[in-house]
Design an enzyme around this catalytic site. Structure first.
Site, PDB file in Angstrom:
ATOM      1  CG  ASP A  84      -2.124  -0.841   1.106  1.00 62.84           C
ATOM      2  OD1 ASP A  84      -2.107  -1.761   0.265  1.00 62.84           O
ATOM      3  OD2 ASP A  84      -3.094  -0.619   1.859  1.00 62.84           O
ATOM      4  CG  HIS A 232       2.004   0.343   4.478  1.00 65.01           C
ATOM      5  ND1 HIS A 232       1.725  -0.495   5.543  1.00 65.01           N
ATOM      6  CD2 HIS A 232       0.863   1.021   4.221  1.00 65.01           C
ATOM      7  CE1 HIS A 232       0.462  -0.325   5.908  1.00 65.01           C
ATOM      8  NE2 HIS A 232      -0.083   0.588   5.126  1.00 65.01           N
TER       9      HIS A 232
END
Length: 267
Positions: A84, A232
């Site tokens: 992400d 992430h």
């Protein structure tokens, strides 16, 4: 690491949508720590309703369900790796290197302006065989409290920027709400535009930089919750994430667990 595809099948019937949703919510443990305010839980929606299919003439495209996906197309004990908040010019290439070394494909949930700023990275993600996911324009973890028109703008503007950056007709196949802030409207909007709402089962908490060992331990501890793991590549220094991802993929290979993509058309 062996990468598998092929939709996993579930016995969910459209006539029992509400019951199926309640069961799924009870059975699935959600990681809902927001990226701006860790520990703040966002309202989750997990009602699965068929989206309307479009297209004039010929075969109709298969409808994208509005329910939040967790399962893997590869079925069995396959794991979905999701990344992400990128793309990021420093960390996305390092994540791509780790994935390539392990022969693993992942789903990259991109923020619209980041994709526009780094189209070369979006193209590299697509060229490597990974899939694209819409993570909105502004990563607003409170967008579930905002008007529908705002939610639509956040989702569709980001989709446009990501696909423009990708080029070559590449499509965004999933939508992940920031911090898990889904609403029935945002899920409907996403599905109507060909994007499956995408959740997660394992929150590595890597955004808070707890240390490489803590990130790896979170995966090992929570993988029993379900197959979709959240990492992430944006939002700050991701050195711990890169190291942890490498170790996690080694461990999954040792466990005999392949990787796959999240389901798109299965309920």
């Amino acid at each position: 690491m062996r990468f598998l595809t092929g939709e996993s099948k579930r016995g969910i019937r459209a006539g029992v949508v509400v019951v199926a949703s309640a069961t799924a919510v009870a059975a699935t443990v959600w990681g809902v720590a927001t990226l701006v305010e860790p520990g703040k839980a966002a309202t989750q929606q997990n009602v699965s309703r068929p989206a309307e299919s479009g297209g004039a003439g010929g075969a109709q495209p298969q409808a994208i369900p509005e329910g939040i996906a967790h399962a893997s197309e590869a079925g069995g004990n396959a794991v979905n790796i999701t990344i992400d908040d990128g793309p990021d010019p420093r960390w996305t290439p390092k994540v791509l290197e780790v994935l390539q070394r392990h022969d693993v494909k992942a789903t990259f949930c991109m923020v619209g302006p980041q994709a526009k700023a780094h189209p070369d990275l979006v193209k590299k993600v697509v060229a490597a065989g990974h899939r694209l996911c819409d993570h909105t324009m502004d990563h607003d973890t409170a967008m579930d409290k905002k008007p529908v028109a705002y939610q639509e703008q956040q989702i569709l503007d980001a989709k446009k920027l990501i696909e423009e950056a990708a080029g070559s007709g590449a499509k965004v196949e999933y939508y992940r709400a920031p911090g898990g802030a889904f609403t029935p409207d945002s899920r409907r909007i996403a599905a109507a535009h060909g994007m499956r709402p995408l959740g997660w089962n394992v929150d590595t908490k890597d955004f808070g930089k707890p240390g490489t060992a803590a990130i790896v331990d979170a995966v090992k501890r929570e993988i029993g919750n379900g197959p979709t793991v959240l990492f992430h590549d944006g939002g700050g220094n991701r050195a711990q994430t890169v190291d942890a991802l490498d170790q996690v993929l080694d461990w999954l290979e040792e466990q005999g667990r392949p990787t796959g993509f999240p389901v798109r058309t299965a309920p």
